[in-house]
Write a protein that holds these residues in place. Structure first.
Motif, short mmCIF file in Angstrom:
data_model
loop_
_atom_site.label_atom_id
_atom_site.label_comp_id
_atom_site.label_asym_id
_atom_site.label_seq_id
_atom_site.Cartn_x
_atom_site.Cartn_y
_atom_site.Cartn_z
N PRO A 41 -13.91 -74.47 24.99
CA PRO A 41 -12.54 -75.04 24.92
C PRO A 41 -11.98 -75.64 26.03
O PRO A 41 -10.87 -76.48 25.58
CB PRO A 41 -11.71 -73.73 24.25
N GLU A 42 -12.40 -75.19 27.18
CA GLU A 42 -11.74 -75.91 28.46
C GLU A 42 -12.17 -77.47 28.51
O GLU A 42 -11.26 -78.36 28.87
CB GLU A 42 -12.58 -75.26 29.76
N TYR A 43 -13.12 -77.85 27.71
CA TYR A 43 -13.44 -79.29 27.74
C TYR A 43 -12.34 -80.01 26.78
O TYR A 43 -12.52 -81.15 26.92
CB TYR A 43 -14.82 -79.41 27.23
N TRP A 44 -11.89 -79.26 26.24
CA TRP A 44 -10.76 -79.89 25.21
C TRP A 44 -9.82 -80.75 26.11
O TRP A 44 -9.05 -81.89 25.72
CB TRP A 44 -9.68 -79.09 24.18
N ALA A 45 -9.43 -80.30 27.28
CA ALA A 45 -8.59 -80.84 28.40
C ALA A 45 -9.02 -82.32 28.58
O ALA A 45 -8.24 -83.00 28.69
CB ALA A 45 -8.56 -79.63 29.62
N ILE A 46 -10.43 -82.33 28.78
CA ILE A 46 -10.86 -83.70 29.02
C ILE A 46 -10.58 -84.63 27.85
O ILE A 46 -10.25 -86.00 27.95
CB ILE A 46 -12.37 -83.66 29.24
N TRP A 47 -10.73 -84.16 26.49
CA TRP A 47 -10.35 -85.11 25.31
C TRP A 47 -9.00 -85.43 25.34
O TRP A 47 -8.51 -86.55 25.18
CB TRP A 47 -10.82 -84.38 24.16
N GLU A 48 -7.97 -84.42 25.93
CA GLU A 48 -6.50 -84.84 25.95
C GLU A 48 -6.45 -85.81 27.06
O GLU A 48 -5.59 -86.81 26.58
CB GLU A 48 -5.93 -83.42 26.30
N VAL A 49 -7.13 -85.79 28.17
CA VAL A 49 -6.89 -86.97 29.07
C VAL A 49 -7.14 -88.34 28.53
O VAL A 49 -6.66 -89.29 28.72
CB VAL A 49 -7.69 -86.72 30.44
N ILE A 50 -8.60 -88.25 27.79
CA ILE A 50 -8.99 -89.43 27.35
C ILE A 50 -8.15 -90.06 26.33
O ILE A 50 -7.71 -91.30 26.22
CB ILE A 50 -10.72 -89.18 26.78
N ILE A 51 -7.77 -89.35 25.24
CA ILE A 51 -7.02 -89.66 24.13
C ILE A 51 -5.51 -89.84 24.45
O ILE A 51 -4.99 -90.82 24.08
CB ILE A 51 -7.05 -88.62 23.13
N GLY A 52 -5.12 -89.20 25.35
CA GLY A 52 -3.65 -89.34 26.20
C GLY A 52 -3.53 -90.35 26.74
O GLY A 52 -2.36 -91.02 26.89
#
Length: 211
Positions: free
Chosen positions: A108-119
Motif C-alpha cells: 500500500p505504500e506504493y499508492w503514494a507513488i501513484w498519487e504523485v503520478i496522477i496528482g
C-alpha cells in the motif's frame, strides 16, 4: 565502573533523520488524503516539526515529492539486490523475483507513488519530471540488475522488455487492492505471472542456445 560516554548525534545524522521522518509522513498522507490534501503544513504537523524546519530540508512540496520517489527507487534497488533472487547457478528465480517486486509495488505504500503520478498529471512543469524520474529508475536500477543476471546478448533486449511487462502486471495487480481482494487472490495471480514469464524466458534461452 567506568561510565560509557554518550555518543552525540552529529548534525548530519539529525538532518538525515528529519528528512526520513518528513518523507515517511508525506508517504502516509499521500496514502490517506491524496496528493491535493498533502500540503506542507499537514506534512510538518504529522512529522512533528515546524513548517520552517520542513522548508529547511525541502524548499518546496515538489522537492518532497521527489524525495518520496527516490525512497521508492531505493526500496526497489534493495529488494533486487537480495541474494534470494538468484539461484546458485546464476539463473533468475522468477517466483522470488515476482514476490519481491510485489513486496514493493504491491505494498500500500506504493499508492503514494501513484498519487504523485496522477496528482501531477495536469502540471506541465512537474509531471514530465515525475515521468522522467520513473524512467530513470528503470534505466539505472532495473536494467543494470537484469544485465548482470542474464546471459545472451541477442535476447537481452527481449528479456528487459519481458521484465518491464512483469512490472506492468505487478503494478496493475496492486490496484486490485482497492477492490478488497484477499491474499489468496493475489498469490494465485502472482504464481500465474511467474509461470508465464518463466516459460517465455525458457523459450528465449533456448533460442539463444540454438543460435
Amino acid at each position: 565502573m567506568t561510565a560509557v560516554p554518550i555518543r552525540r548525534r552529529s548534525q548530519v545524522d539529525r538532518s538525515a533523520e528529519t528528512r526520513a521522518v518528513l518523507i515517511r509522513s508525506t508517504i502516509e498522507l499521500l496514502q490517506t488524503v491524496g496528493f491535493a490534501g498533502t500540503t506542507t503544513a499537514h506534512i510538518a504537523k504529522r512529522a512533528g516539526v515546524t513548517t520552517g524546519a520542513l522548508h529547511h530540508h525541502f524548499a518546496t512540496k515538489d522537492e518532497l515529492m521527489f524525495g518520496v520517489l527516490d525512497h521508492a527507487s531505493e526500496r526497489v534497488r534493495a529488494r533486487l539486490e537480495q541474494e534470494e533472487h538468484i539461484s546458485s547457478g546464476g539463473t533468475l528465480n522468477l517466483s522470488d523475483v515476482v514476490r519481491h517486486l510485489w513486496e514493493v509495488y504491491g505494498d500500500p505504500e506504493y499508492w503514494a507513488i501513484w498519487e504523485v503520478i496522477i496528482g501531477t498529471r495536469s502540471d506541465p512543469a512537474m509531471h514530465p519530471r515525475v515521468v522522467a524520474h520513473r524512467l530513470e529508475t528503470m534505466r539505472t536500477v532495473l536494467h543494470p540488475w537484469l544485465e548482470r543476471h542474464t546471459s545472451g546478448e541477442g535476447t537481452r533486449p527481449e528479456v528487459i522488455a519481458l521484465f518491464e511487462f512483469m512490472l506492468i502486471a505487478v503494478r496493475g495487480l496492486s490496484l486490485e487492492r482497492f477492490l478488497d481482494k484477499d491474499d489468496a487472490y493475489f498469490d494465485r495471480n502472482l504464481k500465474i505471472l511467474a509461470d508465464l514469464v518463466g516459460q517465455r524466458l525458457e523459450a528465449l534461452a533456448q533460442h539463444d542456445f540454438v543460435r
